[in-house]
Design a protein around this motif. Structure first.
Motif, PDB file in Angstrom:
ATOM      1  N   MET A 289       0.823  -1.201   0.000  1.00  0.00           N
ATOM      2  CA  MET A 289       0.000   0.000   0.000  1.00  0.00           C
ATOM      3  C   MET A 289       0.862   1.258   0.000  1.00  0.00           C
ATOM      4  N   PHE A 290       1.876   1.277   0.870  1.00  0.00           N
ATOM      5  CA  PHE A 290       2.720   2.465   0.933  1.00  0.00           C
ATOM      6  C   PHE A 290       3.623   2.578  -0.291  1.00  0.00           C
ATOM      7  N   ALA A 291       4.029   1.436  -0.864  1.00  0.00           N
ATOM      8  CA  ALA A 291       4.814   1.482  -2.097  1.00  0.00           C
ATOM      9  C   ALA A 291       4.028   2.157  -3.218  1.00  0.00           C
ATOM     10  N   ALA A 292       2.704   1.958  -3.215  1.00  0.00           N
ATOM     11  CA  ALA A 292       1.861   2.582  -4.235  1.00  0.00           C
ATOM     12  C   ALA A 292       1.836   4.102  -4.104  1.00  0.00           C
ATOM     13  N   SER A 293       2.197   4.608  -2.921  1.00  0.00           N
ATOM     14  CA  SER A 293       2.242   6.061  -2.731  1.00  0.00           C
ATOM     15  C   SER A 293       3.666   6.595  -2.867  1.00  0.00           C
ATOM     16  N   GLY A 294       4.614   5.700  -3.202  1.00  0.00           N
ATOM     17  CA  GLY A 294       5.983   6.135  -3.428  1.00  0.00           C
ATOM     18  C   GLY A 294       6.930   5.909  -2.268  1.00  0.00           C
ATOM     19  N   LEU A 295       6.445   5.297  -1.177  1.00  0.00           N
ATOM     20  CA  LEU A 295       7.297   5.028  -0.019  1.00  0.00           C
ATOM     21  C   LEU A 295       7.777   3.582  -0.101  1.00  0.00           C
ATOM     22  N   SER A 296       9.068   3.398  -0.352  1.00  0.00           N
ATOM     23  CA  SER A 296       9.603   2.052  -0.532  1.00  0.00           C
ATOM     24  C   SER A 296       9.602   1.278   0.780  1.00  0.00           C
ATOM     25  N   TYR A 297       9.749  -0.033   0.661  1.00  0.00           N
ATOM     26  CA  TYR A 297       9.766  -0.897   1.842  1.00  0.00           C
ATOM     27  C   TYR A 297      10.902  -0.537   2.798  1.00  0.00           C
ATOM     28  N   PRO A 298      12.150  -0.402   2.326  1.00  0.00           N
ATOM     29  CA  PRO A 298      13.215  -0.023   3.263  1.00  0.00           C
ATOM     30  C   PRO A 298      12.965   1.343   3.910  1.00  0.00           C
ATOM     31  N   ASP A 299      12.427   2.287   3.145  1.00  0.00           N
ATOM     32  CA  ASP A 299      12.165   3.616   3.707  1.00  0.00           C
ATOM     33  C   ASP A 299      11.019   3.583   4.722  1.00  0.00           C
ATOM     34  N   LEU A 300      10.028   2.731   4.474  1.00  0.00           N
ATOM     35  CA  LEU A 300       8.919   2.591   5.422  1.00  0.00           C
ATOM     36  C   LEU A 300       9.428   2.042   6.756  1.00  0.00           C
ATOM     37  N   VAL A 301      10.231   0.983   6.700  1.00  0.00           N
ATOM     38  CA  VAL A 301      10.761   0.389   7.922  1.00  0.00           C
ATOM     39  C   VAL A 301      11.677   1.378   8.637  1.00  0.00           C
ATOM     40  N   ASP A 302      12.486   2.084   7.882  1.00  0.00           N
ATOM     41  CA  ASP A 302      13.383   3.086   8.457  1.00  0.00           C
ATOM     42  C   ASP A 302      12.587   4.194   9.150  1.00  0.00           C
ATOM     43  N   LEU A 303      11.502   4.599   8.525  1.00  0.00           N
ATOM     44  CA  LEU A 303      10.658   5.651   9.121  1.00  0.00           C
ATOM     45  C   LEU A 303      10.082   5.191  10.448  1.00  0.00           C
ATOM     46  N   LEU A 304       9.633   3.965  10.525  1.00  0.00           N
ATOM     47  CA  LEU A 304       9.084   3.420  11.771  1.00  0.00           C
ATOM     48  C   LEU A 304      10.146   3.422  12.875  1.00  0.00           C
ATOM     49  N   VAL A 305      11.357   3.015  12.507  1.00  0.00           N
ATOM     50  CA  VAL A 305      12.443   2.965  13.491  1.00  0.00           C
ATOM     51  C   VAL A 305      12.809   4.364  13.964  1.00  0.00           C
TER      52      VAL A 305
END
Length: 311
Positions: A289-305
């Protein structure tokens, strides 16, 4: 010196294998950005370090104490239900995801229904049954039977005839001492993810699950489901889903990311359930879902951390 991040996977619930996959994905995504410390909980509750050596709970707490933040990627009971959040709270370790209360409430599908209904978000009509009371339930129309606290659709059955009721109740009660018997809701299956970051909330594009029959464990992980993201929605429906997801996320007190699952009916969204630690491989629903908005998987996990570390 790079920041140490502990990633916890496995667990003692029926979602052990799914959790191992999610934790491996998260840890791999963080490698190179952080010093990743991998911890695993066996199905029997044994804690292991990154070398798969048994270290016990005391050893795990000692390792966690050397880390700046923990990422508990343990789905289901004894993990997602606030258990690991409580461990981190007691040990004084920042962690990714919802706190003790939100995890416990969201894992309890019955209490989640009560909270949602209290804030005006409809849920499927249903009744709560125990092992003692289940025998008194009389089949009158098709229903869905599910454990109150389990995930990945384990123990969930679509009951179309009276003959299917007893086996469905037995399957659910094998995983939990309480079960929900809910009316079948006719509608599109739509998921929305809500992410708290930087003091605000970000809502993902909606994802539609298209499947022939029940979206059960085999459909989820066997490749039989068609995930469509962003879901094709009218603007009024998209807004209604997003508003309901944000309202439920807030009412439960969630933090980090949560997946809020709905049925979109002719009368609007009907809440199905909330996952405070949803599947989290790169190909799972929330990362898609977030990849569809342009937020990659590594960046999503990094943001959470990063948000968990931030004061």
């Amino acid at each position: 010196m790079s920041t140490r991040v502990a990633v916890i996977g496995g667990g003692v619930s029926c979602e052990h294998e799914v959790s191992l996959a999610s934790a491996a994905g998260v840890a791999d995504a963080l490698e190179g950005r952080y010093e990743v410390v991998r911890l695993t909980i066996d199905p029997d509750g044994t804690w292991r370090d990154g070398e798969q050596r048994p270290i016990g709970l005391a050893g795990a707490v000692a390792v966690l104490g050397t880390c700046a933040v923990a990422v508990p990627v343990v789905h289901g009971p004894h993990g997602e239900d606030g258990t690991l959040a409580a461990l981190c709270e007691l040990a004084g370790i920042p962690y990714v995801g919802s706190g003790v209360g939100a995890g416990a409430i969201a894992m309890d599908k019955w209490v989640t229904k009560l909270v949602a209904e209290a804030i005006g978000v409809p849920t499927a009509p249903g009744v709560l049954m125990s092992a003692a009371s289940a025998a008194s339930y009389r089949f009158t129309h098709p229903v869905v039977v599910k454990p109150v606290a389990a995930g990945s659709s384990h123990g969930v059955s679509l009951v179309r005839t009276a003959d299917e009721l007893a086996p469905a109740l037995a399957a659910a009660l094998a995983l939990d001492d309480r079960v929900l018997v809910e009316d079948v809701v006719v509608g599109r299956e739509i998921d929305v993810a809500v992410l708290a970051t930087g003091g605000g909330l970000v809502v993902s594009p909606a994802l539609e699950i298209v499947v022939d029959g029940l979206f059960d464990f085999d459909a989820k992980y066997g490749g039989g489901a068609d995930f469509r993201v962003p879901a094709a929605l009218e603007e009024v429906d998209r807004k209604a889903l997003e508003d309901a997801a944000v309202a439920v996320y807030g009412a439960l007190g969630c933090a980090g990311v949560a997946r809020v699952d709905f049925f979109l009916t002719s009368d609007g969204p009907v809440l199905n359930e909330v996952n405070t630690m949803p599947g989290f491989t790169e190909h799972s629903q929330v990362p898609r879902m977030f990849a569809a908005s342009g937020l990659s998987y590594p960046d999503l996990v990094d943001l959470l951390v990063r948000d968990a570390i931030a004061p």
